[in-house]
Enzyme design. Structure first.
Site, mmCIF file in Angstrom:
data_model
loop_
_atom_site.group_PDB
_atom_site.id
_atom_site.type_symbol
_atom_site.label_atom_id
_atom_site.label_comp_id
_atom_site.label_asym_id
_atom_site.label_seq_id
_atom_site.Cartn_x
_atom_site.Cartn_y
_atom_site.Cartn_z
ATOM 1 N N CYS A 67 -3.969 0.261 10.431
ATOM 2 C CA CYS A 67 -4.148 -0.786 9.418
ATOM 3 C C CYS A 67 -3.850 -2.165 9.991
ATOM 4 C CB CYS A 67 -3.241 -0.515 8.225
ATOM 5 S SG CYS A 67 -3.411 -1.753 6.900
ATOM 6 N N CYS A 124 0.848 -1.189 0.000
ATOM 7 C CA CYS A 124 0.000 0.000 0.000
ATOM 8 C C CYS A 124 0.884 1.240 0.000
ATOM 9 C CB CYS A 124 -0.915 0.002 1.227
ATOM 10 S SG CYS A 124 -2.163 1.329 1.193
ATOM 11 N N CYS A 129 -1.727 4.164 7.022
ATOM 12 C CA CYS A 129 -2.757 4.336 8.046
ATOM 13 C C CYS A 129 -2.317 3.648 9.337
ATOM 14 C CB CYS A 129 -4.077 3.751 7.564
ATOM 15 S SG CYS A 129 -4.672 4.505 6.029
#
Length: 306
Positions: free
Chosen positions: A46, A39, A43
């Site tokens: 996550c 990714c 975040c």
């Protein structure tokens, strides 16, 4: 398709048994396929982090999808990681086209952060997608930066609105996913969600998964993002006027927490077949239906005004 391969999370149902059929057979009617862990966002909460860069060759991925279809799959959801990272969306595009044209699945959906989606992708593959869900945790850019759902110099919120317009133009049902955590729990998103008018707004309570976003070997430390059940309920109460809201509390999300607070992979369906792999999936049928796992999946049945 798991282990050190791509990860499949099966959301399934067991049909009623007759006296002549003593062996229970699980039908994987809805499947989440995490074909990549990579990714471009970071975040902080996550729980599907990039512990491997492995991605199945396209033909092996298709073989796994065909096995799932033959076992009863009706809905496939492609996720990650960020699914548009692989070959700039071409890998994903080939899979959604295969699922619609070859497998004739009633529903094909995607979950993405939206940062890499181009209009050209919609032009080529939009007809093969029923639902596109974009993750957005806040309509305040600074909050998104704090959470890690952002790229330097780019507006996540502006991009969300742009993708919503493309979904409408190319007839793809638009959905929003939000993870509620300490940094957005007091935000009122009513105006923006109402304006974007998604078919579903999936609201998750921040969840800790051992080895993913918490624990000694995890790549994230999500403890500072965790909110209480009451804080999550207060957020839901603040947004109760939004009819498309679908809440996912930690209690409902426990089907992901398969063994002792971890996401332990099953054997690969490519090696042992679908039914054998399902035995190790930790699937909770009652929770699947309780959390609204079965809904109108196909855009053809949604009666949307494009």
């Amino acid at each position: 398709m798991s282990g050190n391969r791509s990860q499949v999370i099966i959301q399934s149902k067991r049909p009623p048994l007759s006296s002549a059929a003593p062996v229970k057979v699980t039908t994987p009617s809805s499947v989440n396929y995490h074909f990549t862990r990579q990714c471009n966002y970071k975040c902080g909460f996550c729980f599907h982090t990039a512990i491997t860069s492995f991605v199945l060759p396209i033909e092996e991925a298709k073989r796994g999808l065909r096995l799932l279809k033959e076992a009863g799959m009706k809905k496939i959801n492609f996720s990650g990681g960020e699914p548009f990272l692989q070959q700039k969306g071409a890998f994903l595009g080939e899979l959604v086209q295969y699922c619609k044209q070859e497998l004739q699945l009633p529903s094909v959906s995607i979950v993405s952060n939206g940062s890499m989606i181009k209009e050209a992708w919609f032009q080529k593959y939009g007809e093969f997608v029923d639902i596109l869900a974009i993750s957005c945790d806040s309509f305040d850019e600074q909050t998104n930066q704090t959470i890690g759902r952002a790229q330097r110099g780019k507006s996540h919120v502006e991009n969300l609105y742009k993708i919503q317009s493309w979904c409408k133009k190319y007839r793809v049902a638009f959905k929003i996913n939000s993870v509620i955590n300490t940094f957005n729990v007091h935000e009122d998103m009513t105006e923006n969600i109402t304006g974007l008018n998604p078919v579903r707004w999936k609201v998750f309570q921040c969840l800790l998964i051992e080895g993913e976003n918490t624990g000694e070997n995890s790549l994230r430390e999500a403890e500072k993002f965790v909110i209480t059940d009451q804080e999550f309920q207060d957020f839901l109460d603040r947004h109760q006027s939004i009819k498309c809201l679908v809440p996912e509390s930690n209690q409902k999300m426990r089907f992901l927490d398969c063994r002792a607070g971890r996401k332990d992979p099953s054997k690969s369906i490519l090696d042992v077949g679908v039914q054998e792999a399902i035995k190790f999936s930790g699937f909770d049928e009652k929770m699947f239906f309780k959390r609204g796992g079965k809904y109108v999946w196909s855009k053809a049945d949604m009666k949307l005004s494009w």
